[in-house]
Scaffold this active site. Structure first.
Site, PDB file in Angstrom:
ATOM      1  N   TYR A   1     -25.177 -18.640 -14.158  1.00 56.06           N
ATOM      2  CA  TYR A   1     -26.475 -18.076 -13.750  1.00 56.06           C
ATOM      3  C   TYR A   1     -26.904 -16.987 -14.750  1.00 56.06           C
ATOM      4  CZ  TYR A   1     -25.751 -20.979  -9.705  1.00 56.06           C
ATOM      5  OH  TYR A   1     -25.564 -22.079  -8.913  1.00 56.06           O
TER       6      TYR A   1
ATOM      7  N   GLN B   1     -23.788 -10.746  -2.182  1.00 53.54           N
ATOM      8  CA  GLN B   1     -23.750 -11.257  -3.549  1.00 53.54           C
ATOM      9  C   GLN B   1     -25.178 -11.391  -4.095  1.00 53.54           C
ATOM     10  OE1 GLN B   1     -22.715 -15.314  -4.877  1.00 53.54           O
ATOM     11  NE2 GLN B   1     -21.205 -14.399  -6.247  1.00 53.54           N
TER      12      GLN B   1
ATOM     13  N   GLY C   1     -12.817 -19.968  -0.690  1.00 55.92           N
ATOM     14  CA  GLY C   1     -14.133 -20.509  -0.411  1.00 55.92           C
ATOM     15  C   GLY C   1     -14.057 -21.591   0.641  1.00 55.92           C
ATOM     16  N   ARG C   2     -13.693 -22.802   0.191  1.00 54.73           N
ATOM     17  CA  ARG C   2     -13.759 -23.958   1.096  1.00 54.73           C
ATOM     18  C   ARG C   2     -12.886 -23.791   2.321  1.00 54.73           C
ATOM     19  NH1 ARG C   2     -12.465 -27.736  -3.737  1.00 54.73           N
ATOM     20  NH2 ARG C   2     -11.523 -25.742  -4.298  1.00 54.73           N
TER      21      ARG C   2
ATOM     22  N   ARG D   1     -18.686 -10.471  -9.999  1.00 60.42           N
ATOM     23  CA  ARG D   1     -17.948 -11.740 -10.116  1.00 60.42           C
ATOM     24  C   ARG D   1     -18.192 -12.346 -11.489  1.00 60.42           C
ATOM     25  NH1 ARG D   1     -17.558 -17.602  -6.993  1.00 60.42           N
ATOM     26  NH2 ARG D   1     -15.604 -16.940  -6.104  1.00 60.42           N
TER      27      ARG D   1
END
Ligand SMILES: Cc1cc2nc3c(=O)[nH]c(=O)nc-3n(C[C@H](O)[C@H](O)[C@H](O)COP(=O)(O)O)c2cc1C
Length: 370
Positions: free
Chosen positions: A180, A100, A318-319, A227
């Site tokens: 971002y 990424q 993710g988590r 993404r």
């Protein structure tokens, strides 16, 4: 159980053995100074290699683009060498890993830039605090990128993509989500420009097109992904008309033939960000014909439902991948999913705790549930 998650998927040049992807997760364990990947990171990714695809933690493409303590980079030879042990470890286990690629834009605190302001679409200041090596500090005002800055940043992405190739990755994912740099250009709360990079949705997606084109030059479209986070505010970055903005972004991704598009879309009850702004994935699915990966707060059953209904081709977690290195095996067996411990300290903290010490199921565990 959950057979649909275990159907192989052809995604550009990549053949993923299942549809359970590992979402990008910043873990702040690289070696300092130098933001260099290390053996502990190789162990962490090796443990999770049964994911259909690993999307690496966000990785700085340049000194200017990285403002997160102990997050890794991909601009130096030393970093490339460090990443080689990670990609080798994942490949040894039969896994796939893409990098990424991250430029944080206005979310880089001047402490990381020798006191200079960060660069963004426009001269705005993010709300809240940056994490720095000296603890939390208020964000400071960015300077608006000149057209020359933008051309240089596109070249920084290109060099980083070449480095990713040298490091042995299977492809790259452009991080254009979560407030971002690329997202700062996409959305109209942070892009106040009046030149060809601002104003209309087409203009705001220009940098996305230019960066993706550079990545495709290096990798071919079959190994490039992106993404986006189309619904709701993130880190002060928001949009007055998400359908128009992200419809335009999806069109760019479609026109360039990018192999996969991952969407982080929290719902109103989201547990890592939440929003009442509707999900844009139904609209994006109509525009983008490549592999669509959806993310946020999925159970295995919800993932099966979305894949079976054709709303997604794969789901990223993710988590759950943090605390369950063998998440696909657990889904297959219907085993319990372990929670993350010591949050948020162990998410970004130093050392192995909450990082490489989460166990896989033992043979006895498997026999008990299987
Ligand atoms: C500790 C942590 C680090 C994260 N780092 C990144 C990152 O580097 N890049 C990114 O795009 N998203 C990042 N995210 C967002 C996750 O990829 C994902 O979108 C989020 O956790 C929701 O998915 P989940 O419900 O499966 O956990 C991070 C999330 C967490 C909890």
């Amino acid at each position: 159980m959950h057979e649909s998650l275990f159907q192989p998927l052809t995604m550009g040049a990549l053949e993923t053995p299942n549809r359970i992807f590992m979402a990008p997760l910043t873990r702040g364990r690289s070696t300092q100074p130098g933001s260099v990947p290390n053996e502990m990171m190789a162990t962490y990714y090796r443990q999770r290699a049964s994911a259909g695809l690993i999307i690496s933690e966000a990785t700085g493409i340049s000194v200017e683009g990285l403002g997160w303590p102990a997050a890794p980079g991909i601009w130096s030879d030393e970093q490339v060498e460090g990443w080689k042990q990670v990609t080798q470890a994942v490949h040894d286990e039969g896994g796939l890993i893409v990098l990424q690629m991250w430029h944080m834009g206005r979310l880089v605190h001047p402490d990381f830039l020798g006191g200079n302001p960060p660069v963004s679409a426009s001269a705005t200041t993010a709300p809240g605090h940056a994490h720095t090596f000296e603890g939390r500090k208020d964000y400071e005002q960015a300077r608006a990128a000149t057209v020359e800055d933008i051309a240089r940043i596109v070249e920084d992405y290109r060099k980083a993509a070449e480095n990713a190739k040298k490091a042995g990755f299977d492809g790259v994912q452009l991080h254009a989500a979560n407030g971002y740099l690329i997202d700062q250009f996409l959305r109209d709360s942070t892009n106040l420009r009046e030149d060809e990079y601002g104003g209309s949705a087409e203009n705001r997606t220009r940098i996305l097109r230019e960066v993706l084109t550079a990545l495709i030059d290096v990798w071919g479209k079959d190994r490039v992904g992106v993404r986006l986070s189309p619904n709701g505010e993130t880190q002060g970055c928001d949009d007055s008309d998400p359908a128009t903005t992200f419809g335009a972004a999806a069109k760019v991704v479609e026109e360039l033939g990018v192999a996969f598009l991952e969407l982080r879309e929290p719902g109103p009850d989201g547990t890592f960000g939440s929003t009442d702004v509707p999900k844009q994935s139904p609209l994006i699915r109509k525009i983008y014909s490549g592999t669509l990966v959806l993310n946020s707060d999925y159970s295995a059953a919800e993932a099966v439902a979305d894949i079976d209904a054709g709303r997604a081709d794969a789901i990223s977690w993710g988590r759950d991948f943090i605390a369950n290195p063998d998440l696909p095996e657990r889904f297959k067996l219907g085993a319990d999913i372990a929670p993350n411990v010591d949050v948020p300290r162990s998410w970004y903290g130093k050392g192995p705790h909450g990082y490489i010490d989460y166990p896989k199921l033992t043979d006895e565990d498997q026999a008990a549930v299987g």
